[in-house]
Design a protein around this motif. Structure first.
Motif, short mmCIF file in Angstrom:
data_model
loop_
_atom_site.label_atom_id
_atom_site.label_comp_id
_atom_site.label_asym_id
_atom_site.label_seq_id
_atom_site.Cartn_x
_atom_site.Cartn_y
_atom_site.Cartn_z
N PHE A 54 5.94 -2.75 7.09
CA PHE A 54 5.22 -1.53 6.74
C PHE A 54 3.76 -1.77 6.35
CE2 PHE A 54 9.75 -0.71 5.71
CZ PHE A 54 9.99 0.26 6.66
N GLY A 55 3.44 -3.03 5.99
CA GLY A 55 2.08 -3.33 5.53
C GLY A 55 1.05 -3.32 6.65
N ALA A 56 1.53 -3.45 7.88
CA ALA A 56 0.59 -3.54 9.00
C ALA A 56 -0.12 -2.23 9.26
CB ALA A 56 1.33 -3.99 10.26
N LYS A 57 0.29 -1.17 8.60
CA LYS A 57 -0.36 0.13 8.79
C LYS A 57 -1.81 0.13 8.31
CE LYS A 57 2.49 2.84 10.92
NZ LYS A 57 3.11 4.03 10.39
N LEU A 78 -4.17 -7.35 2.79
CA LEU A 78 -4.13 -6.34 3.84
C LEU A 78 -3.14 -5.22 3.56
CD1 LEU A 78 -4.47 -8.68 6.94
CD2 LEU A 78 -6.23 -7.29 5.84
N SER A 79 -1.95 -5.58 3.02
CA SER A 79 -0.95 -4.54 2.82
C SER A 79 -1.43 -3.51 1.80
CB SER A 79 0.39 -5.14 2.42
OG SER A 79 0.36 -5.61 1.10
N SER A 80 -2.37 -3.92 0.94
CA SER A 80 -2.84 -2.95 -0.06
C SER A 80 -3.69 -1.85 0.58
CB SER A 80 -3.62 -3.67 -1.17
OG SER A 80 -4.76 -4.29 -0.63
N TYR A 81 -4.08 -2.04 1.85
CA TYR A 81 -4.82 -0.99 2.56
C TYR A 81 -3.88 -0.10 3.37
CZ TYR A 81 -9.27 -3.29 1.52
OH TYR A 81 -10.36 -3.82 0.90
N SER A 82 -2.58 -0.37 3.28
CA SER A 82 -1.62 0.38 4.09
C SER A 82 -1.19 1.65 3.35
CB SER A 82 -0.42 -0.52 4.38
OG SER A 82 0.48 0.11 5.21
N ASP A 83 -1.47 2.80 3.94
CA ASP A 83 -1.23 4.08 3.27
C ASP A 83 0.21 4.26 2.82
OD1 ASP A 83 -3.78 4.75 3.58
OD2 ASP A 83 -3.48 6.09 5.30
N LEU A 124 2.35 2.30 1.85
CA LEU A 124 2.80 1.50 0.71
C LEU A 124 2.18 1.97 -0.60
CD1 LEU A 124 2.78 -2.10 2.22
CD2 LEU A 124 4.71 -0.57 1.89
N ALA A 125 1.24 2.93 -0.50
CA ALA A 125 0.48 3.31 -1.69
C ALA A 125 1.40 3.68 -2.86
CB ALA A 125 -0.45 4.48 -1.35
N GLU A 126 2.47 4.41 -2.51
CA GLU A 126 3.38 4.87 -3.55
C GLU A 126 4.07 3.71 -4.27
OE1 GLU A 126 7.11 7.77 -3.27
OE2 GLU A 126 5.57 8.21 -1.78
N LEU A 127 4.13 2.58 -3.58
CA LEU A 127 4.87 1.45 -4.14
C LEU A 127 3.96 0.46 -4.86
CD1 LEU A 127 7.18 0.82 -1.06
CD2 LEU A 127 7.73 2.05 -3.15
N LEU A 128 2.67 0.68 -4.78
CA LEU A 128 1.75 -0.26 -5.42
C LEU A 128 1.67 0.07 -6.90
CD1 LEU A 128 -1.16 -0.28 -2.83
CD2 LEU A 128 0.65 -1.96 -3.08
N SER A 129 1.57 -0.95 -7.68
CA SER A 129 1.51 -0.74 -9.11
C SER A 129 0.16 -1.25 -9.61
CB SER A 129 2.65 -1.52 -9.76
OG SER A 129 2.40 -1.68 -11.12
N ASP A 130 -0.23 -0.75 -10.79
CA ASP A 130 -1.45 -1.28 -11.38
C ASP A 130 -1.20 -2.70 -11.86
OD1 ASP A 130 0.33 -0.38 -13.27
OD2 ASP A 130 -1.20 -0.09 -14.79
N ALA A 131 -2.28 -3.41 -12.12
CA ALA A 131 -2.16 -4.80 -12.55
C ALA A 131 -1.61 -4.86 -13.97
CB ALA A 131 -3.52 -5.46 -12.48
N SER A 132 -0.84 -5.89 -14.23
CA SER A 132 -0.27 -6.02 -15.57
C SER A 132 -0.33 -7.47 -16.02
CB SER A 132 1.18 -5.54 -15.57
OG SER A 132 1.94 -6.37 -14.72
#
Lengths: 457, 929
Positions: free
Chosen positions: B272-275, B830-835, B837-845
């Protein structure tokens, strides 16, 4: 229920059962030779000797399939190099339609089962036992738990039983409440906390069963016989039966007979004699047919009444002795509804694992419902015939449930075809309470009631 | 080999196989549903029924035989079967008819349509007329997260999904519920599927119950997708992928089978990250900053001119390559800038670790395993890695490795590995030993025999202690080292895994020391040991091979106290690699910053000249995976807008400059060749895939299936005249449906399809045998292949391995050691630019032990300020973290000033507020409270 034979040695299984059906407690059980077999066997006879006696006795499994118990046990590895548990499981998940024999034994004489299980476990050198009991059998489960506690107090269960060095723990486990839990490998899965789907065989449970370990699963009635056989010998047991099979059998009848009930009789007793014990048919009803051994056996008809009720004779007549508890079809009951009821039961109780059973049985039930409601077509009989071929052969399905469900259907069509044709041709049947004019589509299908929503079952 | 008879024809088949495997291997069409080549048989669907006869007499006598299931029947010599007889055919037809009783027949609106195994099998069995008159059962669907779409009505109850999800991938939140014809596959309650490998459900499900949600929402049929063989660029494992494109957009990524690498499965980051290639942060045009600081679009010729100008004559040029760019692009950049002025694009720590990994692997006496080799390991020791997040596909492989114990037990009972339920029931929870030493809890802890949560140096110390136990130099009472050592010593194929995640060289060295000690052990398993070292990025190892040890890191370039006239940065976001202060210092010394990248990164946003690079989906390149496998990816579609492959920009520049080394380079293949000639370690890269001259029976390989539609209609709004198809001069693939997709080398397989087999199940038509190599050979070329001759290398084994353990970790007052918390979504760039996955990204901790938390007077959800304004992060209390260590989310915005292994002060940030982001996190690394 009544006991007909009075010599205790000729009716070993029910000798302690009282007319008032109050359970036999430890004191009463021991007063009547109870646990004698335990004292005379543990540490005094080798497990191999015991196994030989069981083999020689020609005891066959009383759960329905009639597989020789001694042979089943002989597949358990005895010189097991890898240390670990071996399990003995009592199948007390009595859910076969029309069958209520084990309940009688469990509720009236729980110690008999426990003694039978201890001797069986000793023979197999199993160290842990489970009584897998139908969840509705609350009284029996309670009595068994109490009896087990009494046995612990007496030193009949636990470590180093009677100083023999043999250890055996016994647990009561309430079933998950589904018919398929009575299939021995589904039972094992259920005990492990998994879905009660049967397992593919081989490997057989004797080699890889509960928790992957050697396991024997036997029916209540089978296990209740064991210590009697070990105590009195194989020849004694052989002599109890009439004909080729050995021992006694609990026979029962339900339906429109005068005295439905259950009796311990020599195995091989003629069917007519069992009907006589039940007082014959009720006033105004004629016998049309009967399922000899529970809901998943083929119909027999009045012409079979003189057959001996044993595995081979009933098998040759085209049915199975099954559990030995008969369901009667009378002349005021329509065979279509009778069979539909059974097929719907089995469709409902399918575990959902293999396709022919999961999807084929509801399909058959739907066709039967259409026929019964007067919506059937002549093509439907072909569909049913096709279904019987599709579902009815063991090997086509993952386990024996669906083939069992096809037995009353196939034989019902064979013997009572006129009932089906009456429904097909006239749209209704005078025997059926509910009859609709042909073509009126207002009845509830099984399939549409049971809409599975989310996680609902 | 047993000889069996099928419909009067004799065949030799492989001993131990089941009949279904054998039939598919022989090219016979036998329909099936529940069997899966990697998950074995359970006999649920009954679709692969055949008729078996007892013996020849039985057969000749016209017996009807008996129905058996192909998948449950082991082939034995002399067995006689009928596939095509009436009895078997009729039975299989009725099975499909039964499966279709409740199927909604919604094929026109189903995302599986056209590649549906159920459709294929229905047609194959000949079922057409429906006899059932009852109503269909219906179900309520569940929300399973942003990636997977659920449509339960389509279910045919094959149990593949739960078998894959739970048994194969170790998931816990998908179950078969209810019974009879109401069996329901879903979660106990709606919610995001927890497994990092849930995406494979899309390919495992034989129909449209589980489908790719982003494909569903932006749909194209499989036959309308243009695809090409590609390689995942989201970690160093190098899984082979099949991206599918239409209308210039990447629609989905499917698994591309490689028997030695990813087999049948991908991780969700890869799938899914390749988006990111569809991201609105993609750069379409060259841009030039004017004297007012404004950024203007310029045309490509002008851009090239600017690039050439900046590289002219006496200009002092420096260049920074990238471990996420291809070997070829990096090689050209290095050629352009000259070796002295070329940085491979690592920070100092990454560079030393990448070089160390390369050197340890080159000199190890142990085998460098492929993923398939990893699945064969029977004892595993993981040092310092949370593999599910740092090299996910390896974690999935390890879940299979620990089952080798079960297969060994099964073999004693003569059970075949494909007897899936029987093998699982037999072994229950008995597993091959897996030991984890990590700084935090990891996602493999549930299958580990022991988990040790230690500071990085202590992990290395444990590693050295194990190595000493193995070589018999230490006291046997030293636990847990002794237990681990004994398990590894008694294993036939022990595997040691470490990597660069902790930023700690000693861990990798300790791992190598164990692997060497195992290889040199004197018992009956001598010589067998495997060493796997993971690196963070797709071409990290390739970059280590391309550039020698002394090449400047980003910090080293920043430290050079001279003016850089032109700095060219290739596909690299410097701000992710080094603290902002370092990058700022570097950029201050640069007059002209030129950035080639596919995405608008912060680095690109500061450039004077930005050149739009093609992404992995639009360009070709070679990358080297962590096992040293050089693999080629190919463009799936033509470049949109003014994008060009990075190598193409750089080659054009070199040509304009008249650079002598570019004289013989005319196309992509020439770069590969030149690079392999220039750098001995990369000599094998030309063998990663055939060059552009390759023809399959005289024709190219089509990227489009034969049913590809809309060639004219697709651009009819522009012109009704169908344009000539774009010619691909650089590869053996064509942007057309003409050509031959059969039996070509495995590295050139753009899609799987075979007549009658429209779904991915057609793969068996391309394999030599179930689970075996592709008919055209396994894709990729291993550059470090020591599998054949590892015994010969023992002489060198000690050279690279430091033999002394570091000092034990000491917590120091007021200072915390920074350790990593990897996240499958977000830790890679790169996967952090994949739309999707946005819902699954978390803030840094930042995760700390509860003792440290009470010392700092913080609780879950508070903010902690790190060092002198290095970062301010949300607190998560996690008692698996050793006291004195603090684990931060690596690779996630807000942590880029931090360096692994650094000691920083921590202080409660009183005015801290959590950044507004999604609260739901699928994989936040386990329980923290």
């Amino acid at each position: 229920m009544s006991t007909q034979l009075n010599d205790p040695l000729t009716r070993p299984l029910t000798k302690n059962i009282r007319e008032d059906r109050r359970p036999t407690d430890m004191a009463a059980y021991e007063a009547n030779d109870g646990y004698q077999s335990l004292h005379s066997t543990l540490g005094k006879r080798s497990p191999a000797d015991c196994l030989q006696i069981i083999k020689d006795s020609n005891l066959r499994g009383r759960g329905g399939a009639g597989f020789p118990t001694g042979m089943k046990w002989s597949f358990v590895p005895m010189e097991d190099a890898t240390p670990g548990h071996k399990y003995l499981v009592c199948n007390a998940d009595e859910m076969e339609p029309g069958t209520f024999k084990d309940r009688w034994l469990l509720e009236c004489d729980p110690h008999q089962l426990i003694e039978g299980m201890i001797i069986s476990a000793y023979t197999l050198q199993a160290d842990i036992g489970y009584i897998f009991i139908r969840s509705e059998y609350l009284l029996a489960a309670q009595l068994l738990r109490e009896a087990i506690a009494d046995c612990h107090a007496k030193g009949y269960l636990g470590d180093n039983i009677l100083g023999s060095g043999f250890n055996f723990e016994l647990h009561v486990h309430a079933s998950a409440g589904r018919y398929i839990c009575g299939e021995e490998t589904a039972l094992i899965n259920s005990l492990e906390g998994k879905r009660a789907n049967p397992r593919a065989k081989p490997p057989f449970p004797q080699v890889s069963g509960l928790w992957g370990r050697p396991t024997i699963v036997n029916n209540v009635e089978t296990l209740c016989n064991i210590h009697h056989i070990v105590q009195h010998g194989a020849q004694w047991f052989q002599n109890l039966g009439i004909g080729s099979d050995a021992g006694t059998k609990l026979y029962g009848i339900s339906g429109r007979v005068n005295k439905p009930g259950c009796w311990e009789l020599p195995i091989g007793t003629p069917i007519r004699d069992i009907f006589a014990l039940a007082g014959g048919m009720e006033q105004g009803y004629e016998l049309r047919g009967f399922l000899p051994g529970g809901g998943s056996t083929d119909f027999l008809t009045p012409e079979h009444l003189d057959l001996a009720m044993d595995y081979d004779t009933i098998g040759k007549a085209g049915s199975r002795m099954g559990t030995g508890t008969m369901i009667v079809l009378d002349d005021k009951t329509c065979a279509v509804g009778f069979v539909k009821n059974l097929v719907e039961f089995f469709a409902q109780e399918s575990c959902g694992f293999c396709t022919p059973c999961r999807d084929g049985l509801p399909w058959s039930a739907q066709v039967l419902d259409d026929i019964q409601q007067g919506r059937g077509t002549s093509e439907d009989m072909n569909t049913l015939a096709r279904q019987i071929g599709f579902i009815g052969a063991i090997g086509n399905t993952h386990c024996a449930l669906a083939p069992g469900a096809m037995e009353p259907l196939a034989s019902g069509i064979q013997y009572f075809r006129e009932d089906f044709e009456r429904h097909l041709n006239n749209g209704h049947c005078p025997l059926c309470h509910e009859h609709n004019p042909k073509g009126k589509h207002d009845s509830q299908h099984k399939g549409q009631q049971g809409v599975s929503q989310g996680v609902a079952s | 080999m047993p000889v069996i008879t099928i419909d009067n024809q004799e065949y030799s088949v492989k001993e131990g196989d089941n009949l279904l495997q054998a039939c598919l291997g022989l090219g016979l069409d036998l329909p099936y549903f529940c069997w899966h080549p990697d998950m074995g048989s359970i006999g649920a669907c009954r679709q692969c029924a055949v008729v078996q006869y007892q013996n020849t007499e039985d057969y000749r006598a016209g017996s009807r035989g008996r129905i058996v299931m192909g998948c449950m029947t082991q082939v034995t010599d002399g067995a006689i079967f009928s596939l095509n007889g009436d009895k078997a055919s009729e039975f299989r037809k009725t099975i499909v008819e039964s499966l279709m009783l409740n199927h909604p027949h919604d094929c026109p609106v189903c995302a599986e349509g056209g590649e549906c195994h159920l459709q294929d099998m229905t047609v194959m069995t000949g079922h057409r007329d429906r006899h059932y008159r009852g109503k269909k059962n219906t179900h309520r669907n569940q929300y399973l997260g942003p990636l997977i779409h659920h449509e339960m009505n389509r279910c045919i109850t094959c149990y593949r999904c739960t078998r894959y999800y739970n048994n194969y991938a170790g998931g816990k939140d998908l179950a078969a519920m209810a019974a009879h014809d109401h069996v329901y596959f879903g979660r106990h309650q709606e919610g995001v599927l927890e497994s990092e490998f849930a995406g494979n459900l899309v390919e495992v499900c034989p129909t449209g119950v589980f489908t790719d949600k982003s494909l569903v929402n932006d749909y194209s049929r499989k036959w309308d997708l243009q695809s090409a063989p590609s390689v995942c660029t989201h970690c160093a494992v190098g899984c082979n992928t099949l991206p599918g494109e239409r209308y210039g957009k990447l629609k989905r990524v499917h698994n591309r089978y490689n028997d030695e690498v990813n087999g049948y499965f991908l991780c969700d980051r890869g799938r899914f990250g390749a988006k990111f290639v569809n991201s609105d942060k993609r750069i379409n045009n060259p841009g030039l900053r004017d004297e007012h600081g404004r950024y203007n679009i310029i045309d490509p010729h002008q851009a090239l001119h600017q690039l050439v100008e900046a590289c002219q004559g006496d200009n002092n040029i420096a260049a920074i390559g990238s471990p996420r760019a291809s070997v070829e692009a990096n090689f050209l950049l290095k050629t352009l800038a000259g070796e002295q002025h070329y940085s491979p694009g690592f920070n100092a720590q990454e560079q030393s670790l990448a070089q160390l990994a390369l050197s340890l692997q080159q000199h190890s006496a142990a085998t460098i395993p492929s993923i398939k080799d990893i699945e064969c390991a029977d004892a595993i020791f993981i040092l310092g890695e949370d593999l599910t997040h740092s090299a996910p596909r390896i974690a999935l492989a390890l879940r299979q490795s620990v089952r080798n114990k079960a297969y060994a037990l099964a073999a004693e009972l003569k059970l075949q590995p494909w007897q899936d339920a029987a093998v699982r029931n037999l072994a229950q929870d008995q597993r091959s030993p897996l030991f984890v030493a990590a700084v935090t809890d990891t996602r493999l802890d549930d299958i580990a025999e022991q988990c040790h949560h230690l500071a990085p140096d202590d992990i290395a110390r444990l590693g050295y202690a194990v190595a000493e136990q193995i070589s018999g130099k230490a006291n046997a009472s030293d636990e847990p080292a002794n237990t681990i050592a004994q398990a590894l010593l008694s294993a036939q194929r022990p595997l040691i895994i470490a990597g660069s995640s902790c930023g700690n060289a000693a861990i990798m060295q300790a791992a190598a020391a164990i692997a060497d000690a195992l290889a040199l052990r004197k018992n009956e398993n001598a010589g067998n040991s495997m060493l796997c070292l993971t690196l963070p990025e797709a071409n990290s190892l390739g970059q280590a091979m391309l550039s020698p040890n002394e090449a400047p890191s980003i910090e080293a370039l920043a430290e050079r106290a001279y003016k850089i006239d032109t700095l060219i940065v290739l596909e690299n976001d410097l701000f992710r690699r080094a603290p902002a202060a370092v990058v700022d210092k570097l950029l201050q010394s640069v007059t002209t910053l030129i950035v080639l990248d596919s995405l608008e990164t912060p680095t690109l946003a500061t450039s004077q000249l930005a050149l739009p690079a093609a992404s992995v989906a639009e360009s070709e390149g070679t990358i080297v995976s962590l096992e040293g496998r050089a693999q080629r990816y190919f463009p799936v579609s033509e470049c949109q807008g003014e994008r060009r492959a990075s190598w193409a920009w750089l080659l054009a520049c070199l040509k304009e400059l008249g650079h002598p080394e570019a004289a013989n380079i005319h196309r992509f293949d020439d770069i590969t060749l030149a690079c392999s000639a220039a750098q001995p370690m990369l000599k094998g890269i030309t063998l990663a895939a055939p060059d552009h001259f390759y023809r399959n029976a005289g024709v190219k390989i089509p990227r489009q299936p034969q049913r590809y539609s809309g060639r004219t209609a697709m651009r009819a709004n522009v012109s009704v005249h169908e344009p000539k198809q774009t010619e691909d001069d650089e590869t053996a693939l064509a942007y057309t449906m003409e050509g031959l997709n059969r039996h070509q080398p495995g590295s050139l397989l753009p899609f799987v399809w075979s007549p009658g087999w429209n779904s991915n199940q057609s793969l068996h038509k391309f394999q030599t045998e179930t689970g075996g190599p592709l008919k055209g050979g396994t894709a990729g070329k291993r550059l470090l292949d020591n599998r054949q001759n590892n015994n010969n290398q023992q002489k060198n084994s000690q050279q690279a391995v430091a033999t002394t353990a570091p000092a034990a970790f000491q917590a120091s007052a007021g200072q915390w050691l920074l350790v990593p918390r990897q996240r499958i979504f977000g830790s890679d760039e790169l996967s952090s630019y994949s739309d999707n996955l946005a819902e699954l990204l978390s803030d840094a901790s930042i995760e700390i032990n509860s003792a440290d938390a009470s010392l700092l007077q913080v609780k879950n959800g508070d903010g902690l300020s790190l060092g002198e304004n290095l970062a301010c992060l949300r607190v998560v209390i996690n008692n698996t973290i050793p006291q004195g260590c603090a684990a931060y989310s690596v690779g996630i915005a807000g942590t880029f000033n931090l360096t692994l292994g650094q000691r920083v002060s921590l202080q409660k940030a009183s005015d801290w507020q959590r950044p507004k982001q999604a609260d739901v996190i699928a994989s936040d690394g386990g329980a923290h409270v």
